[in-house]
Scaffold this active site. Sequence first.
Site, short mmCIF file in Angstrom:
data_model
loop_
_atom_site.label_atom_id
_atom_site.label_comp_id
_atom_site.label_asym_id
_atom_site.label_seq_id
_atom_site.Cartn_x
_atom_site.Cartn_y
_atom_site.Cartn_z
CG HIS A 1 -1.91 -0.98 1.31
ND1 HIS A 1 -2.01 -1.80 2.55
CD2 HIS A 1 -3.22 -1.25 0.33
CE1 HIS A 1 -3.22 -2.49 2.40
NE2 HIS A 1 -3.65 -2.28 1.05
CE LYS B 1 -13.41 -6.58 1.80
NZ LYS B 1 -12.21 -5.93 1.26
NE ARG C 1 -2.59 -7.54 -4.44
CZ ARG C 1 -3.34 -7.75 -3.54
NH1 ARG C 1 -2.92 -7.89 -2.15
NH2 ARG C 1 -4.55 -8.25 -3.77
CB SER D 1 -4.31 -6.43 4.47
OG SER D 1 -4.06 -5.31 4.02
O1 PNS Z 1 -8.81 -2.75 0.49
P1 PNS Z 1 -10.28 -3.12 -0.10
O2 PNS Z 1 -11.13 -3.78 1.03
O3 PNS Z 1 -10.11 -3.97 -1.37
O4 PNS Z 1 -11.06 -2.03 -0.33
C1 PNS Z 1 -12.40 -1.98 -1.03
C2 PNS Z 1 -12.97 -0.65 -1.17
C3 PNS Z 1 -13.13 0.05 0.18
C4 PNS Z 1 -12.42 0.13 -2.07
C5 PNS Z 1 -14.47 -0.87 -1.55
O5 PNS Z 1 -15.14 -1.94 -0.77
C6 PNS Z 1 -15.41 0.33 -1.70
O6 PNS Z 1 -15.30 1.22 -2.48
N1 PNS Z 1 -16.34 0.44 -0.71
C7 PNS Z 1 -17.18 1.82 -0.83
C8 PNS Z 1 -18.56 1.21 -0.99
C9 PNS Z 1 -18.72 1.38 -2.75
O7 PNS Z 1 -18.68 2.58 -3.07
N2 PNS Z 1 -19.01 0.41 -3.06
C10 PNS Z 1 -19.14 0.24 -4.56
C11 PNS Z 1 -18.06 -0.13 -5.27
S1 PNS Z 1 -18.32 -0.20 -6.91
#
Ligand code: PNS
Length: 162
Positions: free
Chosen positions: A17, A41, A90, A128
């Site tokens: 990150h 999560k 990645r 993570s």
């Molecule tokens: O580190 P992660 O868990 O891969 O991050 C995922 C994240 C936080 C980017 C995704 O879950 C997100 O955007 N959540 C906010 C809710 C949202 O907008 N959902 C629609 C995505 S298309």
Amino acid sequence: MRTAIYPGSFDPLTNGHLDVIERAAKLFDRVIVAVAHNEEKHPWFTVDQRLAMTRRAVRALKPVRVTAFEGLLVDFARNQKACAIIRGLRAVSDFEFEFQMALMNRRLEGRIETIFMMPREAYTFVSSRLVKEVARLGGDVGEFVPSHVDVALRKQVKNRRD
Ligand code: PNS
């Protein structure tokens, strides 16, 4: 003023990150690392802990600030007047879900571009999720996370055992 959002759970922040944040900080005037609540999560760390760990890791990076967000990412990005969402890629296995998210976000807000960035090759296998698993099973994750995150992980593993 070009602003990018780098969203994620950051549970916890890894060196992968951090590598993406450093790269983004060279391209944008402002990079907002957006820590998602993502309670579904079942994160190991609270949002406040994740914010504190992430802030400590990026404190030397001028254009970067760290904040929490809830709700739709595109709403948050729009409120911050961001022109881009950064996501790290990645491996090919990341691609399918990231592609779906990027296109959904584009449909929801066509003015914000998703930009994929590749972390240093050395971090392509670092996540993570795996870092937590290795830490939980007593492995050494010191080379994959900043040292204060390593300390926090050890503490968390101990707390979860007690
Ligand atoms: O580190 P992660 O868990 O891969 O991050 C995922 C994240 C936080 C980017 C995704 O879950 C997100 O955007 N959540 C906010 C809710 C949202 O907008 N959902 C629609 C995505 S298309």
